[in-house]
Motif scaffolding. Structure first.
Motif, mmCIF file in Angstrom:
data_model
loop_
_atom_site.group_PDB
_atom_site.id
_atom_site.type_symbol
_atom_site.label_atom_id
_atom_site.label_comp_id
_atom_site.label_asym_id
_atom_site.label_seq_id
_atom_site.Cartn_x
_atom_site.Cartn_y
_atom_site.Cartn_z
ATOM 1 N N GLU A 69 0.881 -1.019 0.043
ATOM 2 C CA GLU A 69 0.001 0.028 0.026
ATOM 3 C C GLU A 69 0.776 1.251 -0.025
ATOM 4 O O GLU A 69 1.940 1.179 0.558
ATOM 5 C CB GLU A 69 -0.983 -0.020 1.260
ATOM 6 C CG GLU A 69 -1.925 0.904 1.247
ATOM 7 C CD GLU A 69 -3.335 0.347 0.597
ATOM 8 O OE1 GLU A 69 -3.360 0.295 -0.705
ATOM 9 O OE2 GLU A 69 -4.262 -0.014 1.183
ATOM 10 N N THR A 70 0.356 2.429 -0.477
ATOM 11 C CA THR A 70 1.028 3.308 -0.447
ATOM 12 C C THR A 70 0.190 4.542 0.438
ATOM 13 O O THR A 70 -0.847 4.234 0.560
ATOM 14 C CB THR A 70 1.427 4.353 -1.739
ATOM 15 O OG1 THR A 70 0.181 4.481 -2.493
ATOM 16 C CG2 THR A 70 2.315 3.256 -2.454
ATOM 17 N N ILE A 71 0.704 5.737 0.657
ATOM 18 C CA ILE A 71 -0.352 6.562 1.559
ATOM 19 C C ILE A 71 -1.440 7.001 0.620
ATOM 20 O O ILE A 71 -2.447 7.103 0.855
ATOM 21 C CB ILE A 71 0.363 7.881 1.973
ATOM 22 C CG1 ILE A 71 1.266 7.101 3.111
ATOM 23 C CG2 ILE A 71 -0.289 9.040 2.411
ATOM 24 C CD1 ILE A 71 2.231 8.166 3.991
ATOM 25 N N GLU A 72 -0.888 7.127 -0.809
ATOM 26 C CA GLU A 72 -1.945 7.456 -1.875
ATOM 27 C C GLU A 72 -3.070 6.396 -2.327
ATOM 28 O O GLU A 72 -4.201 6.699 -2.062
ATOM 29 C CB GLU A 72 -1.134 7.922 -3.080
ATOM 30 C CG GLU A 72 -2.372 8.465 -4.087
ATOM 31 C CD GLU A 72 -1.816 8.542 -5.662
ATOM 32 O OE1 GLU A 72 -0.602 8.809 -5.879
ATOM 33 O OE2 GLU A 72 -2.717 8.298 -6.313
ATOM 34 N N THR A 73 -2.607 5.299 -2.254
ATOM 35 C CA THR A 73 -3.749 4.222 -2.331
ATOM 36 C C THR A 73 -4.472 4.011 -1.236
ATOM 37 O O THR A 73 -5.648 3.789 -1.426
ATOM 38 C CB THR A 73 -2.985 2.860 -3.012
ATOM 39 O OG1 THR A 73 -2.223 2.579 -2.024
ATOM 40 C CG2 THR A 73 -2.172 2.982 -4.382
ATOM 41 N N GLY A 74 -4.162 4.028 -0.039
ATOM 42 C CA GLY A 74 -4.661 4.027 1.181
ATOM 43 C C GLY A 74 -5.456 5.056 1.282
ATOM 44 O O GLY A 74 -6.698 4.820 1.855
ATOM 45 N N SER A 75 -5.114 6.153 1.099
ATOM 46 C CA SER A 75 -6.026 7.369 1.248
ATOM 47 C C SER A 75 -7.245 7.071 0.277
ATOM 48 O O SER A 75 -8.374 7.610 0.652
ATOM 49 C CB SER A 75 -5.447 8.963 0.922
ATOM 50 O OG SER A 75 -4.284 8.941 1.953
ATOM 51 N N ARG A 76 -7.031 6.858 -0.876
ATOM 52 C CA ARG A 76 -8.326 6.454 -1.835
ATOM 53 C C ARG A 76 -9.397 5.443 -1.303
ATOM 54 O O ARG A 76 -10.262 5.801 -1.346
ATOM 55 C CB ARG A 76 -7.550 6.112 -3.081
ATOM 56 C CG ARG A 76 -8.589 6.510 -4.214
ATOM 57 C CD ARG A 76 -8.182 5.973 -5.608
ATOM 58 N NE ARG A 76 -7.305 7.395 -6.076
ATOM 59 C CZ ARG A 76 -5.821 7.039 -6.298
ATOM 60 N NH1 ARG A 76 -5.265 5.926 -6.081
ATOM 61 N NH2 ARG A 76 -5.271 8.239 -6.671
ATOM 62 N N ALA A 77 -8.537 4.363 -0.700
ATOM 63 C CA ALA A 77 -9.311 3.324 -0.167
ATOM 64 C C ALA A 77 -10.241 4.249 1.035
ATOM 65 O O ALA A 77 -11.375 3.849 1.132
ATOM 66 C CB ALA A 77 -8.652 2.298 0.443
ATOM 67 N N ALA A 395 -9.884 -0.011 -4.047
ATOM 68 C CA ALA A 395 -8.873 0.905 -4.452
ATOM 69 C C ALA A 395 -7.616 0.543 -3.908
ATOM 70 O O ALA A 395 -6.343 1.008 -3.918
ATOM 71 C CB ALA A 395 -9.207 2.268 -4.040
ATOM 72 N N SER A 396 -7.632 -0.247 -2.764
ATOM 73 C CA SER A 396 -6.302 -0.573 -2.275
ATOM 74 C C SER A 396 -5.599 -1.238 -3.127
ATOM 75 O O SER A 396 -5.978 -1.994 -4.017
ATOM 76 C CB SER A 396 -6.682 -1.710 -0.757
ATOM 77 O OG SER A 396 -5.436 -1.916 -0.375
ATOM 78 N N LYS A 397 -4.026 -0.969 -3.049
ATOM 79 C CA LYS A 397 -3.101 -1.762 -3.668
ATOM 80 C C LYS A 397 -3.250 -3.311 -3.323
ATOM 81 O O LYS A 397 -2.575 -3.936 -4.335
ATOM 82 C CB LYS A 397 -1.527 -1.343 -3.227
ATOM 83 C CG LYS A 397 -0.725 -1.102 -4.624
ATOM 84 C CD LYS A 397 0.462 -0.463 -4.252
ATOM 85 C CE LYS A 397 1.413 -0.444 -5.365
ATOM 86 N NZ LYS A 397 2.523 0.471 -4.946
ATOM 87 N N SER A 398 -3.655 -3.758 -2.377
ATOM 88 C CA SER A 398 -3.571 -5.166 -1.875
ATOM 89 C C SER A 398 -4.900 -5.782 -2.148
ATOM 90 O O SER A 398 -6.015 -5.160 -2.215
ATOM 91 C CB SER A 398 -3.089 -5.411 -0.426
ATOM 92 O OG SER A 398 -1.790 -5.253 -0.554
ATOM 93 N N ARG A 399 -5.063 -6.969 -1.941
ATOM 94 C CA ARG A 399 -6.503 -7.791 -2.276
ATOM 95 C C ARG A 399 -6.942 -8.537 -0.877
ATOM 96 O O ARG A 399 -7.763 -9.409 -1.275
ATOM 97 C CB ARG A 399 -6.105 -8.538 -3.501
ATOM 98 C CG ARG A 399 -5.936 -7.821 -4.684
ATOM 99 C CD ARG A 399 -7.129 -7.159 -5.296
ATOM 100 N NE ARG A 399 -6.892 -6.170 -6.169
ATOM 101 C CZ ARG A 399 -6.736 -4.788 -6.066
ATOM 102 N NH1 ARG A 399 -7.063 -4.323 -5.070
ATOM 103 N NH2 ARG A 399 -6.782 -4.008 -7.087
#
Lengths: 430, 314
Positions: A69-77, A395-399
């Motif tokens: 995860e990045t702060i951006e992808t986590g923020s989007r989630a 939206a998270s980078k992980s699944r």
């Protein structure tokens, strides 16, 4: 400036529930009423409009594990889950035990511009449980919540000193309650299921002993303490009694702990491995009662992304943790409200919004009443919409969601952060 | 049957038919040339992520007697040591064309996990503390032969003694023996029992001596030295005194009673008496029967119905 208006919804905040339109301009609510007009309209018919949600417990993995995860992808989630502020746990690499790292985390959050990313600070340097982190410097840099999350502070003397040292700073210490000597190698809840599966158990007492110890340290020092991700019936009882005694303690529960039992691990799928572990139906019932009666203040996700290949290891080697940001509201509505359940939508919103906002020290910006002049951090959700969890759509980078294929009720439709619609019709705009 | 992962998945009828088939495999094994072409062209790969001599050799012998091609994957000298994941290892070897993987792994559940990544049959040769189903089948076969109980174990009294908590053999045997109708008592200090026995159709005792005269089978488990480091036992000496099979205890067994052990034995700990001097010891029969049972398992999962009774040879 463009005047944004949310129309046709039902407003829920700490002042009550009523119909109303909300107009927003320049980051603030400028008008609340009927037939309010604006340049850009967000339809909220059939929806609840509430203060933005605040998640006290997320792992954004940056810096250090950007593959997960990045702060951006986590923020989007987070934004898609209706959260306008999240507290980023400090178990990054390097850990959030110095001003440089917390400044970096906050700045990455600002760049993403999807929600407020509030870095927590470590209680001890490197979360190693040996030396106090610089609370004063970190507090001056805006850190309010301190925790070694992922590890409990094992040393009682060190924990006592941490509380004493924190007293003049107005900060809150948050404990990951786990007596490590009782959980060596532990994979799942200690009980019938782990006995059958041949897996080392994580006994409830490992959590409860530390809850008990820390309640007594709060009684001794008078310094506030927050209990992270409580998972057992006895923990809820201990916190209930501590609150009845007038102690300044707060607590959170994670959606998976009031939704899933240890039986989920019967297929050895590591997506269900989490710390503290999934417990039993008795514990779930106790958490629900605790949430309904206010013993547990907040619903916090413990959003813990992990790259697929790390989760594909055998259960005893896979890292603990599961995604939570995009499913939290729906699980709260599905599991805690409706027929036979104890919580109203108002109580659920409270546990997702103004109560955690106060614990996170952001009550001036988040969880505010919906009224003219207030900061425009708002969530619009449809409490009746049913949807299926599809991991690839997150939206998270992980699944690593444990809810793949489940049908849940309740969906965030729009999220307004700092006056900007960052989610419109369940899609992120940035 | 596609996989053999756990005794939990077997019905009493499944166990019964595997044991019947084992009879035929014993007959095959007794021939001058103990080999049939039943699995000719089938590729059986052994993946042992944890040390084992008897189980691996036993599977290897079983596959060869059925004319399968076999490959032993020695993890120590493999790419697993270079950090290859379990999934990549399985997918890579599967791509070469594999009909069955025989897997031993130190992690409970690893064989079940592997079924997601290959179309091959998976045979669990022992996973963590969880299951060791071919051990349970060979134990059933040994009891069936040793006590002449062809159809059921109704009324048999079996005690399993030792480190139940950490034992995949115990988990498998409890299920298999009780499915066959036996009455099972677990004998161990409380620290070596699982944290919960809810759903286990067993009794528990901490007093081996009081059980001995009534037993039909005394099943001893290996007790590992490292258990003392975890404060599960004060000493092996004390364990031996309370739970070890001494000559005095052996003398109190009924004349027909069987003594069993999955190996490897800790002489002087759980096995104080020399098992060679125990008339009831069937420990080596267990090893012999292991080959035939594993032939039956391989044939059940991979065979295409060719008749083993006609005595066809390669």
């Amino acid at each position: 400036m463009t005047r944004l208006v949310i129309t046709g919804g039902t407003l829920i905040d700490q002042t009550g529930t009523r119909a109303g339109d909300v107009a927003i301009d320049d980051g603030r609510i400028v008008e609340v009423g009927t037939a309010v007009t604006g340049d850009c309209v967000l339809d909220a018919s059939g929806c609840i409009v509430s203060p933005g949600f605040v998640d006290l417990h997320v792992h954004l993995r940056e810096p250090g594990k950007e593959e997960a995860e990045t702060i951006e992808t986590g923020s989007r989630a987070a934004a898609l889950g209706g959260f306008t502020a999240v507290v980023a746990m400090p178990n990054t690499d390097p850990a959030q035990d110095c001003v440089a790292v917390v400044d970096f985390v906050r700045e990455q959050g600002r760049k993403a511009g999807l929600c407020d990313v509030l870095p927590s600070g470590c209680i001890t340097i490197g979360r190693a449980g040996e030396l106090l982190a610089p609370f004063g410097e970190l507090a001056a840099a805006g850190v309010h919540l301190f925790t070694d999350d992922g590890n409990g502070v094992q040393d009682a003397q060190l924990m006592r000193r941490a509380l004493e040292y924190a007293r003049p700073l107005g900060i809150v210490l948050a404990q990951h309650c786990e007596v490590a000597s009782l959980t060596k190698g532990a994979v799942m809840h200690e009980g019938a299921c782990c006995s059958r599966l041949g897996l080392p158990g994580w006994p409830s007492i490992a959590e409860e002993l530390m809850v008990f110890r820390d309640i007594e340290l709060v009684r001794l020092t008078g310094v506030p303490m927050h209990f992270l991700h409580l998972s057992t019936e006895r923990s809820v009882q201990l916190v209930r009694q501590a609150k009845a005694d007038g102690l300044p303690v707060t607590a959170e529960a994670a959606p998976h702990h009031f939704t899933l039992t240890d039986e989920m691990l019967s297929g050895y799928d590591s997506v269900f491995k989490v710390t503290p572990p999934l417990r039993t139906a008795v514990d779930i019932a106790a958490l629900k009662v605790g949430l309904a009666d206010g013993t547990i203040d907040a619903i916090a996700t413990d959003h813990a992304p992990h790259a697929q290949h790390t989760k594909e290891a055998p259960l005893d080697q896979a890292p603990p943790g599961m995604l939570g940001l995009e499913t939290a509201l729906a699980l709260a509505i599905t599991e805690l409200s409706g027929s036979g359940a104890a919580m109203t939508l108002e109580q659920i919103v409270a546990a997702l919004s103004w109560k955690p906002a106060a614990i996170a020290g952001v009550a001036h910006r988040h969880g505010r009443p919906i009224a003219a002049g207030e900061p425009a951090n708002l969530t619009v959700f449809d409490p009746t919409r049913e949807w299926s969890v599809v991991p690839a759509h997150l939206a998270s980078k992980s699944r690593n969601t444990p809810y793949a294929g489940r049908t849940l009720r309740g969906k965030v439709r729009h999220t307004v952060f700092d006056g900007t619609a960052v989610v419109v019709d369940s899609a992120a705009t940035r | 049957m596609k996989h053999l992962l756990s005794v939990e998945d077997l019905s009493p009828a499944d166990i019964h038919s595997l044991l019947e088939l084992t009879d035929h495999m014993v007959e095959v094994s007794s021939r001058p040339i103990p080999k049939v072409p039943a699995l000719r062209g089938k590729n059986v790969v052994s993946l042992f992520f944890e040390d084992s001599t008897r189980t691996r050799t036993s599977f290897d012998t079983a596959a060869k007697r059925l004319s399968a091609d076999t490959m032993n994957f020695a993890v120590a000298s493999s790419s697993v040591n270079k950090g290859e994941s379990l999934r990549d290892t399985i997918e890579t070897i599967s791509a070469m064309g594999v009909d069955a993987f025989v897997i031993r792994h130190k992690s409970s559940g690893a064989p079940q996990m592997v079924t997601r990544w290959t179309n091959a049959s998976i045979i669990n040769a022992g996973d963590g503390w969880h299951q060791h189903p071919t051990q349970a089948l060979l134990d059933c076969y040994t009891i069936r032969a040793g006590l002449n109980r062809r159809d059921s174990f109704d009324g048999l009294r079996i005690a399993i003694v030792g480190d139940i908590k950490h034992s995949r053999v115990a988990r498998s045997d409890v299920q298999a023996f009780t499915k066959m109708g036996a009455h099972v008592t677990l004998v161990a200090p409380p620290t070596l029992l699982p944290p919960s026995l809810d759903g286990w159709p067993v009794e528990v005792s901490h007093d081996l001596d009081s059980l001995l005269p009534d037993l039909d089978v005394l099943y001893l488990l290996r007790v590992q030295r490292e258990r003392m480091d975890e404060a599960l036992l004060p000493s092996l000496h004390e364990y031996s005194a309370l739970y070890g099979l001494t000559a005095e205890r052996a003398a109190r067994l009924a004349p027909h009673a069987l003594v069993m052990h999955p190996g490897p034995m800790n002489r002087g700990v759980e096995m104080v008496v020399d098992p060679g001097e125990l008339p009831g010891s069937v420990i080596l029969h267990q090893v012999t029967n292991g080959v035939a049972v594993r032939m039956a398992v391989l044939f059940t999962l991979l065979g295409s119905g060719s008749d083993l009774r006609t005595g066809d040879t390669v």
